[in-house]
Design an enzyme around this catalytic site. Structure first.
Site: not given
Length: 254
Positions: A34-35, A58, A138, A151, A155, A186
């Site tokens: 996105r950035r 996005d 995860s 979350y 996963k 991270t």
């Protein structure tokens, strides 16, 4: 022979480390994030090693994803390896106190974005009788912890979705794998705590977590296994992390 590798969430963390690892192999890269400014700078960094197509996108926006993937330049259109890496955690509050907007964002990013990319790129892989979908999950998908609520649920979806892909893709020559890292240093915790760097640093204090490069090398190894080999799932932790004891609530003075 070089491959075309599509990486979501490619401008940081596991995604950026994967891009560097596959670039060293000389593979062509479609980097989705996105950035825009960060992605363009990163793509320029890699161009000495590989052909790179930065895709500012996005992935939660289905129509935008459909348009972007249908419009990939011919050189990058036949994706051989899809790395569904885009994902995030927001907040660590218990379920009865969390922000519903955070839950929506996690579902949209961790589940829907992965579904959109997979569904749109999979038909070409099946038609060509080759390809590999590698989903980044995860340990939270299997092992609950306080505050993990949605979350962990997203996963768990990634884990089961990958298993069901394997069932659907039997006989097509297309592979599906799931990688489930544990604690890794991270931007993950900074995102979870919405920029609170001090709180994020505490997650990794006095320990040796996994690095993005550790996970990227594992993903590269999975992609490099012979075409008849499918790594179904792989869970990895730092040696400084393990499963916790079962929690017990004790009634004091009752």
């Amino acid at each position: 022979m070089s491959r075309t590798v599509f990486i979501s969430g490619a401008s940081s963390g596991f995604g950026a480390a994967c891009a560097r690892a596959f670039a060293r192999k000389g593979d062509r890269l479609v980097l989705a994030a996105r950035r825009a400014a960060r992605l363009d700078t990163f793509a320029e960094e890699l161009r000495d090693q590989a052909r790179v197509y930065p895709l500012v996108l996005d992935l939660r926006e289905r129509a935008a994803v459909e348009k972007a993937l249908a419009s990939l330049p011919a050189e990058f259109a036949e994706v051989d390896v899809l790395i569904n890496n885009a994902g995030l955690a927001l907040g660590l509050e218990p379920a009865h106190q969390t922000d519903l907007d955070d839950w929506d964002t996690m579902v949209d990013t961790n589940i829907k974005a992965l579904m959109y990319c997979t569904r749109l790129l999979l038909p070409g892989m099946v038609e060509r009788k080759r390809g590999h979908v590698i989903n980044v999950s995860s340990t939270a998908g299997d092992w609950p912890y306080p505050g993990g609520n949605v979350y962990g649920g997203t996963k768990a979806f990634v884990n089961q979705f990958t298993r069901n892909l394997r069932a659907d893709l039997l006989g097509t020559g297309v592979r599906a794998s799931c990688v489930a890292p544990g604690m890794a240093e991270t931007e993950f915790s900074q995102v979870r705590f919405k920029g609170d760097a001090a709180r994020a640093d505490q997650v990794y204090a006095d320990t040796r977590p996994l690095t993005a490069e550790d996970v990227a090398e594992i993903i590269l190894w999975i992609a490099d296994t012979p075409p008849h080999v499918n790594v179904n799932s792989l869970e990895v932790m730092s040696v400084d992390q393990a499963w916790g004891h079962l929690a017990v609530h004790r009634h004091r003075g009752s």
